[in-house]
Design a protein around this motif. Structure first.
Motif, PDB file in Angstrom:
ATOM      1  N   ASN A   1       7.964   5.087   0.731  1.00 41.97           N
ATOM      2  CA  ASN A   1       6.643   5.391   0.182  1.00 41.97           C
ATOM      3  C   ASN A   1       5.679   4.209   0.224  1.00 41.97           C
ATOM      4  OD1 ASN A   1       7.144   8.104  -0.372  1.00 41.97           O
ATOM      5  ND2 ASN A   1       8.198   7.574  -2.267  1.00 41.97           N
ATOM      6  N   TYR A   2       5.966   3.200   1.023  1.00 37.05           N
ATOM      7  CA  TYR A   2       5.044   2.080   1.220  1.00 37.05           C
ATOM      8  C   TYR A   2       4.822   1.851   2.706  1.00 37.05           C
ATOM      9  CZ  TYR A   2       4.840   0.560  -3.629  1.00 37.05           C
ATOM     10  OH  TYR A   2       4.593   0.497  -4.973  1.00 37.05           O
ATOM     11  N   LYS A   3       3.604   1.572   3.057  1.00 41.03           N
ATOM     12  CA  LYS A   3       3.302   1.203   4.443  1.00 41.03           C
ATOM     13  C   LYS A   3       3.926  -0.142   4.761  1.00 41.03           C
ATOM     14  CE  LYS A   3      -0.888   1.518   5.864  1.00 41.03           C
ATOM     15  NZ  LYS A   3      -2.373   1.374   5.902  1.00 41.03           N
TER      16      LYS A   3
ATOM     17  N   GLU B   1       0.841  -1.196   0.000  1.00 38.92           N
ATOM     18  CA  GLU B   1       0.000   0.000   0.000  1.00 38.92           C
ATOM     19  C   GLU B   1       0.875   1.244   0.000  1.00 38.92           C
ATOM     20  OE1 GLU B   1      -3.968  -0.253   2.202  1.00 38.92           O
ATOM     21  OE2 GLU B   1      -2.664  -1.501   3.432  1.00 38.92           O
ATOM     22  N   ARG B   2       0.679   2.113  -1.015  1.00 40.39           N
ATOM     23  CA  ARG B   2       1.446   3.355  -1.114  1.00 40.39           C
ATOM     24  C   ARG B   2       1.003   4.343  -0.049  1.00 40.39           C
ATOM     25  NH1 ARG B   2       3.895   4.513  -6.148  1.00 40.39           N
ATOM     26  NH2 ARG B   2       4.481   6.488  -5.165  1.00 40.39           N
TER      27      ARG B   2
ATOM     28  N   THR C   1       2.757  -5.085 -10.896  1.00 37.56           N
ATOM     29  CA  THR C   1       2.282  -4.642  -9.585  1.00 37.56           C
ATOM     30  C   THR C   1       3.269  -5.021  -8.490  1.00 37.56           C
ATOM     31  OG1 THR C   1      -0.019  -4.884 -10.309  1.00 37.56           O
ATOM     32  CG2 THR C   1       0.380  -4.804  -7.935  1.00 37.56           C
TER      33      THR C   1
ATOM     34  N   HIS D   1       1.590   8.642   1.003  1.00 42.36           N
ATOM     35  CA  HIS D   1       1.843   9.894   0.290  1.00 42.36           C
ATOM     36  C   HIS D   1       2.645  10.879   1.115  1.00 42.36           C
ATOM     37  CE1 HIS D   1      -0.778   8.597  -2.933  1.00 42.36           C
ATOM     38  NE2 HIS D   1      -1.670   8.239  -2.014  1.00 42.36           N
TER      39      HIS D   1
ATOM     40  N   LYS E   1       8.003  -7.342  -7.870  1.00 45.45           N
ATOM     41  CA  LYS E   1       7.105  -6.769  -8.865  1.00 45.45           C
ATOM     42  C   LYS E   1       6.838  -7.799  -9.952  1.00 45.45           C
ATOM     43  CE  LYS E   1       6.901  -3.006 -12.279  1.00 45.45           C
ATOM     44  NZ  LYS E   1       7.699  -1.929 -12.915  1.00 45.45           N
TER      45      LYS E   1
END
Length: 388
Positions: free
Chosen positions: A47-49, A38-39, A78, A41, A101
């Protein structure tokens, strides 16, 4: 006590799946969990949780030391995270989460890196292995979608310890998050460990795969050029040879925009260990529109002019690149360049290749991260090429 001997590492990226492999110190069960990426912001953490939501899992209760699990049902291009787990009566081990990815769709840009000789250079390396570590670290900085190794990733493929010493150890952080493919070099000795540690398509010493707009073909030049005949062939490169027939059928079957072939022995290099008998394959490459050929064996970097029919041809030629990357043997170069050589330099290096719909850009980067060569290939919708 149970512990990880190798990995985890990634194999066989597709648009909807990924294979995770690792080795444990003793027979154990295995499982993989896929976590949602999950990104965020703001803030840090790349930048990812921190991944917490498990969206898929695969397990195998049958005990083994080399573990291989494939997760399917994923989305193309993804980012996900994965965690591996093994257990037996002696204990359990868990590692992760690590990002990965899935393969991109056709028409979507991506990048990959290329190197070789992580083991083949070992007996010449005055840095006691630091060259390998530096190359892996530099490749990791460029965050490729996948990586090709062009053979001699170990010193002696029959020696179990060599696989950790020259490849899985120095490359541990990189291989955990970057799927890779490799071809057989002479130092692998066609050893059984190559077939056990890697999940390439059968028969594994030669195979092909698609990624985005590229069709990759891996060949086994050590089978075409037997050790007892080296550097000459014994007539293997002709119809009736299984690998030769595979190559023809595979080239005929693909509709990919870009075609890239990689194998160990170089047909073109202005240095020692050029294997000219492999030029018997060039007419096939030319007939079916191969764009790039990667080799190693000679522990240098060399890029040819675009070649076709034994001549320089900037309209439809093929570029041959020697990526003997994890080492440098300047004394193996000839005093002057051959006619087919565009650029050549003996420094530890890797290649970064960026693929878009109609451009393919290649950059040669040394172990300190310095760019020392690059070129771009453009291919129009009618198949015509231009180089700059």
């Amino acid at each position: 006590m149970l512990f990880l001997s190798k990995g985890p590492y990634l194999q066989r990226p597709t648009e909807d799946s990924m294979t995770m492999m690792w080795e444990t110190s003793d027979l154990a069960s295995s499982s993989v969990e896929i976590l949602l990426a999950e990104r965020i912001h703001s803030g840090h953490q790349g930048n990812y949780k921190k991944p917490e939501v498990v969206i898929a899992s695969v397990s195998n209760e049958e005990r083994s030391t080399i573990h291989q699990l494939t997760v399917t049902g994923l989305e193309p291009g993804t980012m996900y995270f994965y965690t591996i787990h093994s257990a037996n009566a002696k204990g359990e081990v868990q590692s992760g989460p690590y990002p990965f990815k899935t393969a991109v769709r056709r028409g979507e840009p991506f990048s990959f890196t290329v190197t070789g000789e992580t083991g083949g250079y070992s007996s010449f390396d005055p840095s006691d292995g630091l060259t390998n570590i530096n190359i892996f670290k530099q490749m990791q900085r460029y965050r490729p979608d996948l990586t090709l190794f062009v053979g001699d990733i170990v010193d002696n493929g029959d020696n179990y310890e060599d696989w950790e010493k020259y490849f899985f150890g120095p490359g541990a952080d990189f291989l955990t998050t970057t799927p890779f493919y490799s071809c057989l070099g002479n130092h692998e000795n066609n050893a059984s460990w190559y077939y056990e540690f890697f999940d390439f398509s059968p028969p594994k010493n030669y195979y092909s795969f698609d990624y985005g707009d590229v069709h990759f073909i891996c060949l086994d030049s050590t089978d075409f050029i037997k050790s007892e005949d080296y550097p000459l062939s014994a007539g293997e490169m002709s119809p009736g040879n299984e690998q030769y027939d595979f190559l023809i059928h595979d080239l005929q079957s693909t509709s990919a925009k870009w075609k890239i072939v990689f194998f160990h022995y170089p047909p073109f290099v202005s240095g020692g260990y050029q294997v000219e008998d492999l030029r018997q394959l060039c007419p096939l490459f030319e007939q079916y529109g191969v764009d790039l050929v990667f080799n190693s064996h000679t522990i240098v970097y060399e890029r040819s002019h675009p070649l076709r029919a034994g001549k320089v041809d900037f309209q439809g030629g093929i570029t041959y690149i020697v990526a003997g990357g994890a080492g440098a043997m300047p004394e193996w170069l000839l005093p002057k360049r051959e006619w087919h050589t565009s650029q050549s330099l003996a420094v530890p290096h890797f290649l970064q290749v960026i693929v878009t719909v109609d451009h393919l850009e290649l950059r040669a980067i040394d172990e300190e991260g310095r760019l020392f060569d690059k070129f771009t290939l453009r291919k129009d919708s009618d198949g015509s090429k231009s180089y700059f």
